[in-house]
Design a protein around this motif. Structure first.
Motif, PDB file in Angstrom:
ATOM      1  N   ILE A 125      11.563   0.243  -1.073  1.00  0.00           N
ATOM      2  CA  ILE A 125      12.343   1.459  -1.322  1.00  0.00           C
ATOM      3  C   ILE A 125      11.376   2.637  -1.216  1.00  0.00           C
ATOM      4  CG2 ILE A 125      13.919   2.644  -2.906  1.00  0.00           C
ATOM      5  CD1 ILE A 125      14.894  -0.176  -2.191  1.00  0.00           C
ATOM      6  N   PRO A 126      11.593   3.535  -0.234  1.00  0.00           N
ATOM      7  CA  PRO A 126      10.646   4.650  -0.068  1.00  0.00           C
ATOM      8  C   PRO A 126      10.459   5.405  -1.382  1.00  0.00           C
ATOM      9  CG  PRO A 126      12.206   4.600   1.760  1.00  0.00           C
ATOM     10  CD  PRO A 126      12.702   3.600   0.745  1.00  0.00           C
ATOM     11  N   ALA A 127       9.201   5.683  -1.722  1.00  0.00           N
ATOM     12  CA  ALA A 127       8.887   6.315  -3.003  1.00  0.00           C
ATOM     13  C   ALA A 127       8.436   7.752  -2.784  1.00  0.00           C
ATOM     14  CB  ALA A 127       7.795   5.532  -3.727  1.00  0.00           C
ATOM     15  N   HIS A 128       8.650   8.604  -3.772  1.00  0.00           N
ATOM     16  CA  HIS A 128       8.267  10.012  -3.631  1.00  0.00           C
ATOM     17  C   HIS A 128       6.756  10.157  -3.469  1.00  0.00           C
ATOM     18  CE1 HIS A 128       7.336   9.509  -7.906  1.00  0.00           C
ATOM     19  NE2 HIS A 128       6.597  10.582  -7.799  1.00  0.00           N
ATOM     20  N   ASP A 129       6.016   9.161  -3.952  1.00  0.00           N
ATOM     21  CA  ASP A 129       4.555   9.243  -3.899  1.00  0.00           C
ATOM     22  C   ASP A 129       3.956   8.221  -2.929  1.00  0.00           C
ATOM     23  OD1 ASP A 129       5.292   7.034  -5.387  1.00  0.00           O
ATOM     24  OD2 ASP A 129       3.826   7.347  -6.985  1.00  0.00           O
ATOM     25  N   GLN A 130       4.723   7.814  -1.919  1.00  0.00           N
ATOM     26  CA  GLN A 130       4.279   6.705  -1.066  1.00  0.00           C
ATOM     27  C   GLN A 130       3.067   7.039  -0.195  1.00  0.00           C
ATOM     28  OE1 GLN A 130       7.727   5.699   1.241  1.00  0.00           O
ATOM     29  NE2 GLN A 130       7.748   7.633   2.347  1.00  0.00           N
ATOM     30  N   GLU A 131       2.701   8.316  -0.116  1.00  0.00           N
ATOM     31  CA  GLU A 131       1.547   8.688   0.715  1.00  0.00           C
ATOM     32  C   GLU A 131       0.269   7.984   0.270  1.00  0.00           C
ATOM     33  OE1 GLU A 131       0.908  10.706   3.571  1.00  0.00           O
ATOM     34  OE2 GLU A 131       3.002  10.085   3.709  1.00  0.00           O
ATOM     35  N   PHE A 132       0.156   7.679  -1.030  1.00  0.00           N
ATOM     36  CA  PHE A 132      -1.123   7.133  -1.502  1.00  0.00           C
ATOM     37  C   PHE A 132      -1.363   5.706  -1.022  1.00  0.00           C
ATOM     38  CE2 PHE A 132       1.232   5.591  -5.324  1.00  0.00           C
ATOM     39  CZ  PHE A 132       0.643   4.358  -5.546  1.00  0.00           C
ATOM     40  N   TYR A 133      -0.282   5.009  -0.589  1.00  0.00           N
ATOM     41  CA  TYR A 133      -0.481   3.666  -0.010  1.00  0.00           C
ATOM     42  C   TYR A 133      -0.003   3.578   1.426  1.00  0.00           C
ATOM     43  CZ  TYR A 133       4.312   3.197  -1.918  1.00  0.00           C
ATOM     44  OH  TYR A 133       5.626   3.387  -2.238  1.00  0.00           O
ATOM     45  N   ALA A 134       0.175   4.726   2.088  1.00  0.00           N
ATOM     46  CA  ALA A 134       0.625   4.712   3.491  1.00  0.00           C
ATOM     47  C   ALA A 134      -0.516   4.317   4.427  1.00  0.00           C
ATOM     48  CB  ALA A 134       1.161   6.087   3.864  1.00  0.00           C
ATOM     49  N   LEU A 135      -0.144   3.673   5.543  1.00  0.00           N
ATOM     50  CA  LEU A 135      -1.112   3.330   6.597  1.00  0.00           C
ATOM     51  C   LEU A 135      -1.390   4.588   7.415  1.00  0.00           C
ATOM     52  CD1 LEU A 135      -2.709   1.272   8.327  1.00  0.00           C
ATOM     53  CD2 LEU A 135      -0.579   0.811   9.549  1.00  0.00           C
ATOM     54  N   LYS A 136      -2.619   5.094   7.333  1.00  0.00           N
ATOM     55  CA  LYS A 136      -2.970   6.349   7.997  1.00  0.00           C
ATOM     56  C   LYS A 136      -4.140   6.142   8.945  1.00  0.00           C
ATOM     57  CE  LYS A 136      -1.685   8.936   3.858  1.00  0.00           C
ATOM     58  NZ  LYS A 136      -2.145   9.838   2.788  1.00  0.00           N
ATOM     59  N   ASN A 137      -4.328   7.123   9.808  1.00  0.00           N
ATOM     60  CA  ASN A 137      -5.479   7.100  10.708  1.00  0.00           C
ATOM     61  C   ASN A 137      -6.713   7.635   9.986  1.00  0.00           C
ATOM     62  OD1 ASN A 137      -7.234   7.052  12.826  1.00  0.00           O
ATOM     63  ND2 ASN A 137      -6.292   8.764  13.936  1.00  0.00           N
ATOM     64  N   VAL A 138      -7.196   6.806   9.037  1.00  0.00           N
ATOM     65  CA  VAL A 138      -8.447   7.081   8.318  1.00  0.00           C
ATOM     66  C   VAL A 138      -9.347   5.868   8.546  1.00  0.00           C
ATOM     67  CG1 VAL A 138      -7.309   8.500   6.546  1.00  0.00           C
ATOM     68  CG2 VAL A 138      -7.575   6.033   6.172  1.00  0.00           C
ATOM     69  N   PRO A 139     -10.625   5.950   8.207  1.00  0.00           N
ATOM     70  CA  PRO A 139     -11.454   4.741   8.325  1.00  0.00           C
ATOM     71  C   PRO A 139     -10.882   3.624   7.447  1.00  0.00           C
ATOM     72  CG  PRO A 139     -12.830   6.684   8.022  1.00  0.00           C
ATOM     73  CD  PRO A 139     -11.412   7.132   7.784  1.00  0.00           C
ATOM     74  N   HIS A 140     -10.817   2.423   8.025  1.00  0.00           N
ATOM     75  CA  HIS A 140     -10.217   1.301   7.302  1.00  0.00           C
ATOM     76  C   HIS A 140     -11.246   0.215   7.005  1.00  0.00           C
ATOM     77  CE1 HIS A 140      -5.974   2.374   7.225  1.00  0.00           C
ATOM     78  NE2 HIS A 140      -6.240   3.051   8.330  1.00  0.00           N
ATOM     79  N   GLY A 141     -11.113  -0.355   5.825  1.00  0.00           N
ATOM     80  CA  GLY A 141     -11.886  -1.538   5.490  1.00  0.00           C
ATOM     81  C   GLY A 141     -11.278  -2.775   6.120  1.00  0.00           C
ATOM     82  N   GLN A 142     -11.803  -3.925   5.750  1.00  0.00           N
ATOM     83  CA  GLN A 142     -11.297  -5.196   6.277  1.00  0.00           C
ATOM     84  C   GLN A 142     -10.803  -6.055   5.122  1.00  0.00           C
ATOM     85  OE1 GLN A 142     -14.519  -6.993   8.486  1.00  0.00           O
ATOM     86  NE2 GLN A 142     -14.701  -5.255   9.882  1.00  0.00           N
ATOM     87  N   VAL A 143      -9.766  -6.844   5.369  1.00  0.00           N
ATOM     88  CA  VAL A 143      -9.339  -7.868   4.411  1.00  0.00           C
ATOM     89  C   VAL A 143      -9.681  -9.214   5.030  1.00  0.00           C
ATOM     90  CG1 VAL A 143      -7.423  -8.911   3.160  1.00  0.00           C
ATOM     91  CG2 VAL A 143      -7.501  -6.432   3.471  1.00  0.00           C
TER      92      VAL A 143
END
Lengths: 394, 394
Positions: A125-143
């Motif tokens: 369910i889209p959340a008002h604060d979903q930006e903090f866990y959105a997939l963005k074009n920033v440097p990414h770690g690895q899982v």
């Protein structure tokens, strides 16, 4: 005339509100859920947070959507397609399933997530604060998925390890480690799949809000080794197991694996800073309760403690745990607001009161409440987001 | 008297065989499948390779097991539980689903795998040679999930990267890379989830049968960027698209991402040996066809080529591909034996004949046939097991 018009409009608006409440009118702005399988149009979510599912089952007698502990009847059209929707759900991630003529099955439209002791459907369910866990074009770690041998269990185990962006490049840098545990009926995939903890970290790091650290996500479910049975309970004595909750073996089993297998394995395979100051433990629900027991018993191993919807630590706990007060630098407790309305506090007292008392007792505590969420992943995503910047920050 | 007894025994054995064939008697030695969810007793597999499923659906009219393109009717007992089994299946991994009153759904007893353009149930038929992909207590590599930005597609993409055991410790060592592609309707999770390529590599490395290398598994499915349309076909000309198969855009799209985004990203994030001699490409089915086109067009980028059930490379192909013969050190072609009985050879001729002709033409080729398997994962696991030891072995 003018007043009549205005009165009519007001009356119309009023009627409309009444009608809305009476017929439970559904807002028709549904969109496919973010965690649908590639190309699947259903399930969908609308701006009220309702979940609409659709499945072709021409010969079925009865099809239901089972979400949030409520079963909603679907209706069948002339083509044999069943469709229907739930009441509004909280923001964030939820498990659900379909029931087709009595068979509980995953919805073939979604990706699958491990929870409620099964791989099953999930919805976002889209959340008002979903930006903090959105997939963005920033440097990414690895899982990273690791297979390793457990001497304690004499069998292979699996864990996932998040390494922050830059880990590969900065080959001389060593990192602190957080051991992060899932809840009951979940497993080592939960924090990255449902929790999006890797994306939360990537975003926090991109904003400079957090120190880079490694996160280890292992399986805290504890199954008694085959053939081993509990000693019979001595009902003539004040048996410790009657008073202690959770039962001792439940956390001890995982504690043993964590201390003897997992931590040494991680310290040998990754560039960790292998000391107490740079080692944290946290968990949600059952994982929080495990964190409580394991860190109270090992303040020489862990310096930062996080419990999300998994109880709290009282002054009495700390008084009974030698060195905990001196060695532990952070006790972080969080809950969803709806959990505090309808308390799930375990046997350790009110978490807010406990945490306040612990601060007055002289420990560095933080207490966070996720607004308008319950015992669910949105509470834990937000809890982690608040917790991470407090770690290893000297 | 003695002869009569022997005759009776022979007659009894003979009758028994006849009865067996006539009633299609099922051998009752079923065991839970290896890829069941934790604690789930069903589905099960017996020594004949039959799959038995079980699902509670008390109100259902009709439940079927759908495996290997055949639908098997289940029968309902007095408790509303449906049960039934398939004909014997080939050794190895198979996709399947249940059909409940016309609804095609995953079996809630299994783990889920991406194939046939969906996340769905899988089953593992124990194979006589399963040791080569078994999870053992040997040194294990890591399977890493990476998020990265694609300049070509202007969006985020995901891939999985296998790093061999020792990659973390040997920080001065650099490694060759294999780019390994899935089939149509599958994705970047296929080679590790269904293919167990990480376990095959770990086992081969433990036995010293292979040079350590990195494996990159990305998503080769190509979706035309939103808004971009193909140019109208010119039917007055001998339009290239009419003759070329697969259609040019189908492989070109992924080729573009592979060359411009993926390879540079991998060479920047991992300790690769970033040259042609130490870069291979392979794939199964659609991924094999992509490998054919991409390597024929880029013999300066790749030195080793593998195609599993995905066509072959002819002398004519090589004559039309400048530098391919001189630069490429290995062309490996494999199929399941049942595929060659019922050819799925694509438009490029007989794969065995093509590969033989290519060897006579002067190239280093290998041709492998997986015994008694079809267009399925057991063929590709075995193909990879044969292919890997031939890579980067100078």
């Amino acid at each position: 005339m003018k007043y009549l018009q205005i009165a009519t409009v007001i009356f119309a608006l009023f009627s409309c509100n009444i009608a809305f409440a009476q017929t439970d009118k559904v807002v028709e702005d549904f969109e496919p859920s973010e965690v649908n399988q590639q190309g699947k149009e259903y399930p969908q979510v609308n701006s009220e947070g309702r979940v609409r599912v659709r499945i072709e089952a021409p010969q079925a007698n009865n099809v239901q959507l089972d979400i949030g502990a409520v079963k909603y009847d679907l209706t069948k059209d002339e083509d044999g397609v069943w469709i229907g929707e739930s009441a509004p759900q909280d923001e964030g991630f939820h498990y659900y399933q379909l029931n087709i003529d009595g068979a509980s099955v995953p919805d073939p439209g979604t990706k699958y997530f491990y929870g409620a002791s099964r791989w099953g459907s999930g919805i976002e369910i889209p959340a008002h604060d979903q930006e903090f866990y959105a997939l963005k074009n920033v440097p990414h770690g690895q899982v990273r998925e690791l297979q390793y041998y457990s001497d304690v269990q004499e069998s292979m185990r699996r864990c996932f390890v998040y390494t922050p962006p830059g880990y590969e490049k900065n080959v001389d840098k060593r990192y602190p480690v957080l051991y992060l545990q899932h809840g009951g009926g979940e497993n080592e995939t939960g924090w990255s799949n449902q929790g999006k903890v890797n994306l939360i970290m990537d975003n926090l790091l991109a904003e400079g809000e957090v120190e880079p650290f490694i996160i280890v996500m292992d399986n805290g479910s504890w199954y008694r080794p085959r053939g081993e049975r509990p000693a019979p309970r001595d009902t003539t004595q004040n048996d410790e197991r009657e008073r202690s909750w959770p039962p001792k073996g439940w956390a001890d089993g995982f504690m043993n694996v964590l201390l003897k297998d997992i931590i040494p394995m991680i310290d040998s395979k990754f560039r960790t800073i292998p000391n107490q100051e740079n080692r944290a433990m946290a968990g949600l629900s059952m994982g929080g309760m495990q964190t409580r027991i394991i860190t109270l018993n090992n303040p020489d191993v862990f310096s930062h403690v996080g419990m999300f919807s998994g109880g709290s630590i009282s002054v009495e706990d700390v008084e009974n745990a030698p060195d905990f007060k001196e060695n532990v630098k952070l006790v972080f407790i969080s809950y969803g607001s709806r959990e505090l309305e309808n308390p799930r506090r375990g046997p350790w007292g009110d978490p807010k009161e406990n945490t306040k008392a612990l601060k007055e007792y002289g420990m560095n505590t933080h207490f966070y409440v996720s607004p308008e969420t319950a015992h669910e992943w949105q509470s834990w995503r937000r809890g982690f987001y608040q917790f991470a910047p407090l770690l290893f920050d000297e």
